[in-house]
Design an enzyme around this catalytic site. Structure first.
Site, PDB file in Angstrom:
ATOM      1  N   HIS A 292       0.513  -1.356   0.718  1.00 44.16           N
ATOM      2  CA  HIS A 292      -0.181  -0.067  -0.004  1.00 44.16           C
ATOM      3  C   HIS A 292       0.464   1.407  -0.403  1.00 44.16           C
ATOM      4  CE1 HIS A 292      -3.835   1.701   0.255  1.00 44.16           C
ATOM      5  NE2 HIS A 292      -3.554   2.612   1.322  1.00 44.16           N
TER       6      HIS A 292
ATOM      7  N   ASP B 235     -13.828   3.369   7.251  1.00 42.82           N
ATOM      8  CA  ASP B 235     -12.651   4.255   6.345  1.00 42.82           C
ATOM      9  C   ASP B 235     -13.473   5.230   5.380  1.00 42.82           C
ATOM     10  OD1 ASP B 235      -9.753   4.512   6.032  1.00 42.82           O
ATOM     11  OD2 ASP B 235     -10.320   3.697   4.176  1.00 42.82           O
TER      12      ASP B 235
ATOM     13  N   ARG C 207     -12.584  13.203   5.791  1.00 36.88           N
ATOM     14  CA  ARG C 207     -11.554  14.045   5.834  1.00 36.88           C
ATOM     15  C   ARG C 207     -11.103  15.005   4.701  1.00 36.88           C
ATOM     16  NH1 ARG C 207      -8.058   9.046   6.726  1.00 36.88           N
ATOM     17  NH2 ARG C 207      -6.016  10.617   6.999  1.00 36.88           N
TER      18      ARG C 207
ATOM     19  N   SER D  80      -6.336   4.755   8.942  1.00 36.33           N
ATOM     20  CA  SER D  80      -7.014   4.294   7.727  1.00 36.33           C
ATOM     21  C   SER D  80      -6.748   3.342   6.844  1.00 36.33           C
ATOM     22  CB  SER D  80      -7.334   5.264   6.943  1.00 36.33           C
ATOM     23  OG  SER D  80      -7.532   5.082   5.827  1.00 36.33           O
TER      24      SER D  80
ATOM     25  N   LYS E 195      -7.604  -1.720   6.891  1.00 38.50           N
ATOM     26  CA  LYS E 195      -7.936  -1.790   5.526  1.00 38.50           C
ATOM     27  C   LYS E 195      -6.724  -2.802   5.629  1.00 38.50           C
ATOM     28  CE  LYS E 195      -7.448   2.275   3.701  1.00 38.50           C
ATOM     29  NZ  LYS E 195      -7.624   3.190   2.832  1.00 38.50           N
TER      30      LYS E 195
HETATM   31  N1  URA Z   1      -3.813   6.465   2.294  1.00 38.68           N
HETATM   32  C1  URA Z   1      -4.981   5.878   2.461  1.00 38.68           C
HETATM   33  O1  URA Z   1      -5.459   4.469   2.451  1.00 38.68           O
HETATM   34  N2  URA Z   1      -5.288   6.247   3.567  1.00 38.68           N
HETATM   35  C2  URA Z   1      -5.468   7.809   4.190  1.00 38.68           C
HETATM   36  O2  URA Z   1      -5.635   8.733   5.377  1.00 38.68           O
HETATM   37  C3  URA Z   1      -4.085   8.387   3.531  1.00 38.68           C
HETATM   38  C4  URA Z   1      -3.598   7.950   2.564  1.00 38.68           C
END
Ligand code: URA
Length: 431
Positions: free
Chosen positions: A83, A162, A169, A184, A188
């Protein structure tokens, strides 16, 4: 729980209990806590932060807001995932996935859409005609079994907190808050069942973390969240003080990712892709070390097995893998160097915003995306240029937006007399 009491506690610098955070987050998903209350709380977190224990409790509450997956159990394999915290020109997963899968390690990834000036992997993939991102979890697992890779949209049932919070956000200036980014991302990854995770923490002008110290602190927080949940996490801290590679914009980035899978990509992007691939392979159940992982990643690119995997993957999700099928912008205009010199700086944020203005990104959640438009940055930091050389090329829908793009990209470049200090794409590695 009264939402106003929770907001007040954080506003006054107090500490939440795990139970209070869970009620607040689950209440938000059930619409019992309103958007304006959640936005006020996020802003209180911006000023007063969250402790390690609070961030862990928040991550846990986010995971509990939906289902969790056991992809590893379904496949009978250890699951690795990657990620990125988000940047400009970041198409890394699209190139890493086929390389890792070609080496025999299934890579199933749930990706997101663009956020602010940063692009999203799903938006990029949707520039491929026919490509379907909305696969069910069962379809994703079946594709992992038969093909070895899948990149899909995040299921609505996985971390719904999220999904809702992220969109809020984005429009309330509360994205760049370390504990909110950490929870966040990690919620995930943990909910999707990854056993080992490689995180690409972008640092610099085009990233949410502007300094190396901020990025290190975010990385350490995510490693700690992984440790508490019993997962292995490595963070690559990578340069986002200039766009990654050359292409910024959806179809342009798909072309560059494919070039890189073929071994013909730009140097900085190729280095990041091979390094991340090697680390994922070393984390996998192949039982190899990092050196062997790097060797196998390079071999998959050189012998064509990675590009063959790209083809199979794109076809499996209904897309046409031939790059000539990608949309092309009708207007192309070059950005000439204003004088002789060396590229001292390319403002990644400015290039990201210029691409967004061309139509490559969204200003509001519901804006359509123009997949064809974007920017190719030919000259990168440290390159020598002569007046009139092509610094970049604008791909636009019409002449007016092209002219605005030329000016914005010209403003993003700084041409100097002295070469800037050089460093590679990889700034640090933490685990
Ligand atoms: N990527 C994400 O998945 N969440 C965030 O808050 C910022 C970048």
């Amino acid at each position: 729980m009264r939402a106003a009491d929770v907001i007040e506690r954080k506003r006054n610098g107090g500490e939440h209990t795990p139970e209070e955070l869970e009620e607040f987050v689950l209440g938000y998903v059930r619409d019992e806590v309103t958007d304006y209350q959640m936005a006020a709380w996020c802003m209180a977190v911006y000023f007063n932060g969250l402790s390690g224990a609070e961030t862990f409790a928040l991550t846990d509450a986010m995971i509990r807001s939906g289902d969790t997956l056991d992809v590893g159990g379904a496949l009978g394999r250890k699951v690795v995932d990657k990620h990125s915290t988000g940047g400009v020109g970041d198409k890394t997963s699209i190139a890493v996935g086929p390389i890792v899968a070609a080496c025999g390690v299934p890579l199933g990834k749930m990706s997101g859409r663009g956020l602010g000036h940063t692009g999203g992997t799903l938006d990029k993939l949707e520039s491929i005609p026919g490509f379907r991102v909305e696969l069910s979890t069962d379809e994703m697992i079946e594709q992992l079994r038969t093909v070895g890779m899948a990149i899909v949209g995040q299921s609505d049932r996985l971390v719904p907190a999220d999904k809702k919070l992220y969109a809020l956000r984005d429009v309330t200036a509360t994205v760049d808050i370390q504990p909110l980014i950490a929870s966040s991302i990690m919620s995930k990854k943990l909910a999707a069942g990854a056993d080992a995770i490689v995180l690409d923490v972008k640092v610099g002008d085009g990233a949410f973390m502007k300094s190396l110290d901020e990025a290190r602190s975010l990385a350490q927080e995510m490693i700690e969240l992984g440790r508490r949940a019993g997962r292995e996490v490595t963070c690559l801290l990578t340069d986002m003080d200039q766009p990654l590679g050359s292409a910024v914009g959806n179809a342009l980035e798909i072309r560059e990712a494919l070039d890189t899978v073929r071994g013909e990509g730009p140097a900085d992007f190729t280095e990041l892709v091979l390094d991340a691939s090697a680390r994922l392979l070393a984390y996998s159940d192949l039982d190899i070390d990092l050196t062997e992982g790097r060797h196998r990643a390079e071999a998959a690119v050189a012998d064509g097995s990675a590009v063959a995997m790209y083809d199979r993957w794109i076809r499996a999700q209904g897309g046409d893998p031939d790059p000539s099928a990608l949309p092309e912008a009708p207007v192309r205009v070059s950005v000439p160097a204003p004088r002789d010199g060396v590229v001292g700086r390319i403002g990644a944020l400015a290039v990201g915003v210029a691409a967004l203005e061309l139509g490559a990104g969204r200003r509001t959640k519901t804006d359509p995306i123009d997949h064809a438009v974007g920017i190719l940055c030919f000259a990168k930091r440290g390159d020598s240029v002569l007046a009139g050389d092509d610094l970049a090329e604008i791909h636009a829908r019409d002449e007016a937006s092209a002219a605005a793009g030329v000016q914005a990209v010209l403003d993003a470049y700084t041409i100097t007399d002295e070469p800037p200090p050089t460093h590679g794409i990889l700034l640090d590695v933490l685990s």
